[in-house]
Design a protein around this motif. Structure first.
Motif, PDB file in Angstrom:
ATOM      1  N   ASN A   3       0.843  -1.205   0.000  1.00 15.44           N
ATOM      2  CA  ASN A   3       0.000   0.000   0.000  1.00 15.44           C
ATOM      3  C   ASN A   3       0.870   1.243   0.000  1.00 15.44           C
ATOM      4  OD1 ASN A   3      -2.327   1.532   0.074  1.00 15.44           O
ATOM      5  ND2 ASN A   3      -2.350   1.608   2.310  1.00 15.44           N
ATOM      6  N   CYS A   4       1.859   1.252  -0.920  1.00 16.06           N
ATOM      7  CA  CYS A   4       2.751   2.403  -0.968  1.00 16.06           C
ATOM      8  C   CYS A   4       2.390   3.306  -2.135  1.00 16.06           C
ATOM      9  CB  CYS A   4       4.191   1.935  -1.101  1.00 16.06           C
ATOM     10  SG  CYS A   4       4.693   0.946   0.314  1.00 16.06           S
ATOM     11  N   SER A   5       2.896   4.494  -2.079  1.00  9.97           N
ATOM     12  CA  SER A   5       2.585   5.461  -3.128  1.00  9.97           C
ATOM     13  C   SER A   5       3.258   5.053  -4.433  1.00  9.97           C
ATOM     14  CB  SER A   5       3.083   6.836  -2.722  1.00  9.97           C
ATOM     15  OG  SER A   5       2.575   7.145  -1.467  1.00  9.97           O
ATOM     16  N   ASP A   6       2.644   5.404  -5.506  1.00  9.63           N
ATOM     17  CA  ASP A   6       3.245   5.074  -6.798  1.00  9.63           C
ATOM     18  C   ASP A   6       3.578   6.372  -7.535  1.00  9.63           C
ATOM     19  OD1 ASP A   6       0.926   6.096  -7.630  1.00  9.63           O
ATOM     20  OD2 ASP A   6       0.409   4.425  -8.934  1.00  9.63           O
ATOM     21  N   ASN A  64     -10.976  12.239 -13.573  1.00  8.36           N
ATOM     22  CA  ASN A  64     -11.137  11.273 -14.651  1.00  8.36           C
ATOM     23  C   ASN A  64     -10.738   9.872 -14.192  1.00  8.36           C
ATOM     24  OD1 ASN A  64     -12.052  10.998 -17.204  1.00  8.36           O
ATOM     25  ND2 ASN A  64      -9.989  11.078 -18.117  1.00  8.36           N
ATOM     26  N   LEU A  65      -9.604   9.792 -13.474  1.00 11.32           N
ATOM     27  CA  LEU A  65      -9.174   8.491 -12.939  1.00 11.32           C
ATOM     28  C   LEU A  65     -10.230   7.907 -12.008  1.00 11.32           C
ATOM     29  CD1 LEU A  65      -5.415   9.054 -12.025  1.00 11.32           C
ATOM     30  CD2 LEU A  65      -6.344   7.603 -13.834  1.00 11.32           C
ATOM     31  N   MET A  71      -7.023   2.278  -4.389  1.00 14.01           N
ATOM     32  CA  MET A  71      -7.615   1.372  -5.380  1.00 14.01           C
ATOM     33  C   MET A  71      -6.529   0.802  -6.298  1.00 14.01           C
ATOM     34  SD  MET A  71     -10.773   1.157  -4.650  1.00 14.01           S
ATOM     35  CE  MET A  71     -11.697   0.468  -6.010  1.00 14.01           C
ATOM     36  N   LYS A  72      -5.618   1.671  -6.669  1.00 15.72           N
ATOM     37  CA  LYS A  72      -4.621   1.252  -7.634  1.00 15.72           C
ATOM     38  C   LYS A  72      -3.577   0.327  -6.999  1.00 15.72           C
ATOM     39  CE  LYS A  72      -2.219   3.276 -11.444  1.00 15.72           C
ATOM     40  NZ  LYS A  72      -1.064   4.107 -11.602  1.00 15.72           N
ATOM     41  N   ASN A  73      -3.081   0.742  -5.856  1.00 18.12           N
ATOM     42  CA  ASN A  73      -1.938   0.017  -5.274  1.00 18.12           C
ATOM     43  C   ASN A  73      -2.315  -1.119  -4.347  1.00 18.12           C
ATOM     44  OD1 ASN A  73      -0.071   1.647  -6.550  1.00 18.12           O
ATOM     45  ND2 ASN A  73      -0.382   3.227  -4.993  1.00 18.12           N
TER      46      ASN A  73
END
Ligand SMILES: O=C(O)CCC(=O)C(=O)O
Ligand SMILES: [Fe+2]
Length: 524
Positions: free
Chosen positions: A114-117, A139-140, A169-171
């Protein structure tokens, strides 16, 4: 000066749960963390040259971040991408990131992935840059449900929620190698179902309104795992104490009848008629037995068994002057403040384990829930009446649902039904065991409560009708004496059509176990 936006976003993620604004202030100084310290109040304080001292917390007019190119930071290690406990990796491998996300996603960021990207690293912290990013972020967000609306004076905090959501959601949820074990149906259901999800999350609704927010706005609340009923809904503790054990029901009704303050002497009956109130605030109410077992607990032949219960009539009693006129008026007013909506029946089971309300043709009234979302349940009058019922029943108020305030206009009704909801037997709160029904207004004509299988004590015929009267109450059980978890179908009942006037009333449904947390988490 190079801007360490990676640490910025991680700091933001870590702190923004409690105070997004504070975290942004912290974040903008994250590359000089050594110059920040915690003051005696536990707040992070940074040197004046790091933070603007006006209240424009986003304002930053020097050029100390120029990370225009998101790829610039790719090779950098995220200093906040760490585990804060040596067992993090073990816990992650045993599914704790999903089971215990509140701690794990922050305390074990690395193991939970759960780290920043790059996206997060590239987040800009000036107001201007935030504004510039806004269309891209919005938009994302569309990938995760309804397009989000961001305006008004909470726009900045709402944008912070949006950034946090995208990162989560992404990571985490859609990570390449996810550490969670969420089912496809939970993943499919983890969408923002309303354009204001991010805004509501920004103003604290994820905690104030858990049942709706954590399931219907799960991305914004970072609570996808809570869509799963078993994760969201606490189990009934092993040592939970039931409100009634076998045979307690009859003993309780016998005691209520024997101790009614207005029934005691001729003098107390007069006081009851005068609607007098005792020193402790308890009105001199009288109790009237409409139906009861003929063989009572002290009598020969009394038994605690299904056959015996079936051979006897169920308890149905009424209370005259249970509420004062002022209390009735205040409760009606509380209902108006909450807003009376078209009543719903228990509908279909949703993916999150909750049961939808469904508009029904057999129930045409309106109702409002006196919950604590707007402070209704803790309003002094609502609380006083809960406490009064507790005194009468000897069952704690935690076992009472929020009052369901009812409003029937001319022609409105609720056809024959039972208040016992079978699936609740397996839920933490257990089933509804009693209905304490409050009449809050007189009704010109009609609007009685009909109990079709109960014998009318006056006519001796089946079909008892209790007519509404301001301040009166009606109490019946939904379960048997010998086994108070089991439904007694004989207390089927209906709200007969109002012929003239308006009927105001309230349901106080009493459960076998504590219902507060179950209700709050949408687990009933
Ligand atoms: O309005 C009434 O008299 C009864 C209402 C009722 O049974 C209910 O709301 O469950
Ligand atoms: Fe009912």
């Amino acid at each position: 000066m190079k801007f360490t936006s990676l640490s910025l976003f991680s700091a933001f993620l870590f702190n923004s749960i409690n105070d997004p604004l504070a975290s942004l202030a912290l974040a903008s100084s994250a590359d000089k963390e050594q110059e920040c310290k915690v003051d005696e109040n536990g707040n992070q304080v940074c040197e004046a040259n790091l933070l603007d001292d006006d209240d424009d917390y986003l304002h930053d007019d020097d050029d100390d971040f120029v990370d225009e190119d998101p790829s610039n930071d790719n090779t950098k290690e995220d200093p906040n991408c760490i585990d804060t406990h040596e067992l993090c990796s073990f816990w992650a491998s045993t599914g704790e990131c999903a089971a215990n996300p509140n701690f794990m996603l922050q305390g074990c960021k690395k193991s939970c992935n759960n780290c920043s990207d790059n996206l997060s690293r590239n987040l800009q912290s000036t107001k201007e840059k935030l504004d510039a990013e806004k269309p891209h972020l919005l938009n994302l967000m569309k990938q995760y449900g309804e397009a989000q609306k961001v305006d008004g004076d909470k726009a900045d905090v709402t944008m912070l929620v949006i950034k946090k959501t995208i990162d989560y959601m992404k990571n985490y949820i859609y990570a390449e190698n996810p550490t969670h074990h969420l089912s496809q149906s939970v993943l499919d259901a983890c969408t923002n179902n309303h354009e204001l999800c991010a805004f509501w999350a920004a103003i604290g609704e994820c905690e104030n309104n858990i049942s709706f927010m954590q399931t219907k706005c799960a991305p914004s609340c970072q609570s996808c795992s809570n869509i799963d009923f078993n994760t969201r809904c606490p189990k009934r503790p092993e040592d939970a104490v039931p409100a009634l054990k076998p045979n307690d029901l009859n003993l309780m009704f016998e005691r209520i009848v024997a101790t009614a303050p207005g029934n005691q002497t001729e003098a107390t009956q007069v006081l009851a008629q005068q609607k007098a109130v005792q020193e402790d605030g308890m009105p001199y109410y009288t109790v009237h037995v409409q139906s009861s077992p003929t063989i009572q607990s002290k009598d020969e032949g009394y038994q605690v068994s299904l056959d015996f219960d079936k051979s006897q009539d169920p308890w149905v009693i009424t209370f005259e002057n249970f509420l004062t006129d002022e209390e009735c008026e205040e409760l009606i007013e509380l209902g108006h403040k909450e807003g009376y909506d078209r009543s719903k029946d228990v509908g279909a089971k949703a993916a999150d384990g909750s049961y939808d309300g469904k508009i029904s043709t057999t129930r045409t009234s309106k109702n409002a829930w006196c919950s604590d979302k707007n402070g209704c349940r803790s309003h002094p009058v609502a609380k006083r009446i809960h406490d009064r019922i507790q005194k009468v029943l000897g069952i704690p108020t935690q076992n009472y649902e929020d009052f369901q305030m009812l409003r029937y206009e001319k022609g409105q009704f609720y056809r024959t039904h039972h208040d016992y909801i079978p699936h609740q037997k397996d839920r933490a709160c257990g089933p509804r065991i009693l209905t304490f029904f409050l009449y809050l207004s007189d009704v010109e004509e009609g609007g009685g409560t009909g109990l079709g299988q109960i014998t009318d004590p006056i006519t001796g015929k089946k079909g008892l009708v209790v007519n509404p009267k301001k301040g009166k109450a009606l109490l019946w059980p939904s379960i048997y004496n010998h086994d108070p978890m089991e439904k007694d179908g004989r207390t089927n009942h209906e709200a007969i059509s109002v012929e003239d006037g308006v009927k105001f009333a309230a349901n106080a449904w009493v459960h076998m176990y504590d219902v507060i947390e179950t209700q709050k988490r949408g687990c009933t």
